[in-house]
Write an enzyme that holds these catalytic residues in place. Structure first.
Site, short mmCIF file in Angstrom:
data_model
loop_
_atom_site.label_atom_id
_atom_site.label_comp_id
_atom_site.label_asym_id
_atom_site.label_seq_id
_atom_site.Cartn_x
_atom_site.Cartn_y
_atom_site.Cartn_z
N ASP A 17 0.84 -1.19 0.00
CA ASP A 17 0.00 0.00 0.00
C ASP A 17 0.88 1.24 0.00
OD1 ASP A 17 -2.27 1.86 0.70
OD2 ASP A 17 -3.28 -0.07 0.88
N ASP A 47 -0.96 -0.26 -4.75
CA ASP A 47 -2.26 0.31 -5.14
C ASP A 47 -2.16 1.77 -5.57
OD1 ASP A 47 -1.70 1.17 -2.54
OD2 ASP A 47 -3.78 1.01 -1.87
N HIS A 48 -1.13 2.46 -5.12
CA HIS A 48 -0.93 3.88 -5.46
C HIS A 48 0.34 4.32 -4.77
CE1 HIS A 48 -2.01 4.88 -1.36
NE2 HIS A 48 -3.09 4.12 -1.49
N ASP A 73 -15.27 3.34 2.82
CA ASP A 73 -14.69 2.64 3.98
C ASP A 73 -14.79 3.42 5.28
OD1 ASP A 73 -12.80 4.44 2.98
OD2 ASP A 73 -11.07 3.13 3.31
N ARG A 74 -14.63 4.73 5.19
CA ARG A 74 -14.63 5.52 6.43
C ARG A 74 -15.99 6.15 6.73
NH1 ARG A 74 -9.58 5.87 8.63
NH2 ARG A 74 -7.76 5.65 7.26
N SER A 81 -6.60 3.92 -2.32
CA SER A 81 -6.74 2.48 -2.11
C SER A 81 -8.06 1.94 -2.62
CB SER A 81 -6.65 2.16 -0.62
OG SER A 81 -5.36 2.36 -0.15
N HIS A 138 -1.28 10.84 -0.86
CA HIS A 138 -0.84 9.97 -1.96
C HIS A 138 -0.21 10.82 -3.07
CE1 HIS A 138 -4.26 7.02 -0.69
NE2 HIS A 138 -3.31 7.14 0.21
N ASP A 177 -5.27 13.75 2.89
CA ASP A 177 -5.32 13.71 1.43
C ASP A 177 -4.89 15.06 0.86
OD1 ASP A 177 -6.36 11.12 1.61
OD2 ASP A 177 -8.41 11.87 1.75
N ARG A 179 -16.75 8.06 -0.76
CA ARG A 179 -16.03 6.81 -0.52
C ARG A 179 -16.57 6.09 0.71
NH1 ARG A 179 -9.50 5.70 -0.39
NH2 ARG A 179 -9.50 4.36 1.44
N LYS A 238 -6.33 -2.11 6.79
CA LYS A 238 -6.35 -2.35 5.34
C LYS A 238 -7.07 -3.65 4.99
CE LYS A 238 -3.81 1.22 3.97
NZ LYS A 238 -4.30 2.25 3.04
N HIS A 284 1.26 8.61 5.53
CA HIS A 284 0.22 9.60 5.84
C HIS A 284 0.51 10.42 7.10
CE1 HIS A 284 -2.86 8.93 2.84
NE2 HIS A 284 -2.95 7.65 3.09
N ASP A 296 1.97 3.26 3.16
CA ASP A 296 0.85 4.20 3.12
C ASP A 296 0.51 4.76 4.50
OD1 ASP A 296 -1.42 5.42 1.63
OD2 ASP A 296 -2.52 4.33 3.17
N HIS A 331 -12.08 10.94 -0.54
CA HIS A 331 -13.32 10.60 0.15
C HIS A 331 -14.46 11.55 -0.20
CE1 HIS A 331 -11.59 7.61 2.95
NE2 HIS A 331 -10.50 8.35 2.82
C1 3PG Z 1 -7.30 7.25 4.16
O1 3PG Z 1 -8.50 7.01 4.14
O2 3PG Z 1 -6.53 6.84 5.03
C2 3PG Z 1 -6.76 8.18 3.10
O3 3PG Z 1 -7.67 9.19 2.84
C3 3PG Z 1 -6.54 7.43 1.82
O4 3PG Z 1 -5.71 6.33 2.03
P1 3PG Z 1 -5.97 4.95 1.31
O5 3PG Z 1 -6.65 5.24 0.00
O6 3PG Z 1 -4.58 4.42 1.11
O7 3PG Z 1 -6.77 4.09 2.21
CO CO Z 2 -3.49 6.00 1.90
#
Ligand code: 3PG
Ligand code: CO
Length: 554
Positions: A24, A467-468, A284-285, A77, A497, A167, A282, A357, A430, A426, A136
């Site tokens: 990552d 992934d990036h 996930d969060r 990601s 990123h 970000d 986005r 992750k 960050h 990653d 996000h």
């Molecule tokens: C995060 O959510 O931690 C960052 O905004 C993006 O990081 P990730 O895309 O590597 O999860």
């Molecule tokens: Co990241």
């Protein structure tokens, strides 16, 4: 007619154990002292690059190559793992929201009409990340939504902001808050009662992911819904400026605050009858907050009060859980992912990462779908992440544990594909802590070595990619590529990123001698990896997948 059955690859055998390793935040950039991957000791990744030129290449991991609106958009990601797993490029949330706002379709669809019913007598709350990172959320989308909702009847609007610095550059939250405040002032000029009601730093308030720490969501709930927070201010710009004065304060970790009126009462708790939109696209969060806002039955923390609201997500965040049930824009419909195909073709799969992750190599990989396709053929293992710390304190994270789990899965010979995400570059990148990120990169490299050693032992194949970008460039640069300085003459640390390409390396004793990277896919991106992996499992990828990166020469 449709079939899950994949054709046999004419030249490549089945039955090899394949390790798919995603580093990552691991891009390729010119070597200098802000390139932590270059500075760190990374003998394993270096050897992949330097010993087999036909089996190492770069692919695009940002912008339109992964379905983002423009090539100025850095990778992330979500879109990266979507592309890796799905083998095709889908217009992603950022772009879908842009289109829905521009065409006005957003205002015609079910989600908006649902929340609109609260406009006449109640408040519209907008909760999300105040940023132009495009990972996000985006501030310009929030601005359009504010305008659109107020033109369509919203009379009382409260915005609950989360500050970024992850970000985007740390400190930019002040500028975003000023922009937002200006828009809200204009709305007030038009007779709309519009204000910021609460706030906090994204990593400390609300935006946890994969249930790493529910306390984070609770802190947000208290401020946003209950109007209770340890810090109280009269407006958001003042709040952020003051809170940033504390030693070591930064945007990512600002404490929760509430905006209060002259009587010290919170200006915008969420009440029965109100409408709420979480404006991040986005998933996930946002899913943890979405659960708290939507689920009648909920035991993750004491909500104290559970207001009866009309709630919509900017997108639906989880298609499998149908969460939330109302949303303003339909998410990309990612189907027939490589994981699903491979399981239908008998490929036994093991996937693993640590909590922060974990959903990347499962949920995102499988097209934003939670759970197994076939639990008899798949095993997903989550290693608990440390919670309550910033990862520069523990830059090795759980890399070795992930490496061990993958090694054991490979040596057990119970799986045909062993897939991992190694988060260090990653997550530590960050934090903006360069020393720690160097340690992180070394640890990630060591985990890769453990996995490659196991592949060596079982005669398997490896595919190592990322992934990036992130850790390969830790500083903000001008157009010439020179580090930018701030007003005190210090380099501007980049926590976000990058736009850099990422490596793909293939190898291992199981890889047929004639396999090498084709020369006719020079602009290949992450979406080309899925067909490549399918080939290595002995199958031809479906026609509509992005082309494979490999050829077999006799
Ligand atoms: C995060 O959510 O931690 C960052 O905004 C993006 O990081 P990730 O895309 O590597 O999860
Ligand atoms: Co990241």
């Amino acid at each position: 007619e449709f079939t899950w059955k994949l054709a046999d690859h004419p030249k490549l055998p089945k039955g090899k154990i394949i390790a798919v390793v995603v580093l990552d935040g691991w891009g390729e950039a010119s070597p200098d002292k802000f390139n932590c991957i270059h500075v760190a000791e990374t003998p394993t990744m270096d050897s992949l690059k330097n010993t087999a030129p036909d089996r190492w290449r770069l692919v695009r991991a940002h912008g339109t190559a992964v379905g983002l609106p423009t090539d100025d958009d850095m990778g992330n990601s979500e879109v990266g793992h979507n592309a890796l797993g799905a083998g095709r490029i889908y217009a992603q949330g950022a772009k879908l929201v842009d289109l829905a706002l521009a065409s006005g379709k957003l205002y015609e669809d079910e989600g908006f009409n649902y929340i609109k019913e609260s406009f006449a007598n109640n408040t519209l709350h907008l909760i999300g990340l105040m940023s132009d990172g495009g990972v996000h959320s985006r501030l310009d989308q929030l601005q359009l939504l504010l305008k659109g909702a107020s033109e369509r009847g919203a009379k009382r609007i409260r915005v609950h902001v989360l500050t970024d610095g992850r970000d985007v550059l740390d400190g930019t939250s002040v500028k975003f808050a000023e922009t937002l405040e200006k828009d809200l002032t204009e709305l007030r000029g038009k007779g709309i009662d519009a204000q910021v009601a609460s706030g906090g730093g994204r990593m400390y308030v609300t935006m946890d992911r994969y249930e790493n720490d529910w306390e984070v969501v609770k802190r947000g709930w208290d401020a946003q819904v209950l109007g209770e927070a340890p810090h109280k201010f009269k407006n958001v710009v003042e709040a952020i400026k003051k809170l940033r004065e504390a030693p070591n304060a930064n945007d990512q970790y600002l404490p929760p605050f509430a905006i209060v009126d002259e009587n010290e009462n919170p200006v915008g708790p969420i009440m029965d009858g109100d409408a709420v939109v979480t404006f991040n696209f986005r998933a996930d969060r946002m899913t943890m907050l979405a659960q708290a806002l939507e689920y009648e039955k909920f035991d993750k923390f004491d909500r104290v009060r559970f207001p009866k609201i009309r709630y919509a997500g900017m997108l639906q965040y989880d298609g499998e859980l149908k969460l939330p049930s109302h949303y303003l824009v339909s998410p990309p419909l990612i189907e027939r992912t490589s994981g699903e195909y491979l399981v239908h073709n008998g490929v036994r799969t093991f996937a693993c990462s640590e909590t922060v992750k974990f959903g990347h190599v499962t949920f995102f990989w499988n097209g934003n779908r939670s759970g197994y396709f076939n639990s008899e053929l798949e095993e997903y293992v989550e290693i608990p992440s440390d919670s309550g710390i910033t990862f520069n304190v523990q830059p090795k994270m759980k890399a070795l544990e992930i490496g061990e789990k993958a090694r054991d899965a490979i040596l057990s010979r119970k799986f045909d594909q062993v897939r991992v995400n190694i988060p260090n570059g990653d997550m530590v990148g960050h934090t903006g802590d360069i020393e720690a990120t160097i340690v992180a990169c070394k640890a990630a490299d060591e985990a890769v070595k453990m996995i490659l050693d196991a592949i060596e032992e079982v005669g398997g194949i490896y595919v190592v990619t990322a992934d990036h970008g992130n850790a390969e460039d830790m500083v903000k640069r001008n157009k010439k590529g020179e580090p930018l300085l701030d007003k005190d003459g210090k380099v501007q640390i980049q926590t976000s990123h990058t736009l850099q390409p990422v490596p793909v390396a293939i190898g291992g004793p199981g890889l047929s001698r004639g396999v090498k990277f084709r020369k006719d896919v020079p602009n290949g991106g992450l979406a080309n990896v899925a067909a490549t992996v399918m080939n290595l499992h002995g199958f031809v990828a479906p026609d509509d997948y992005e082309t494979s990166l490999i050829e077999v020469v006799d």
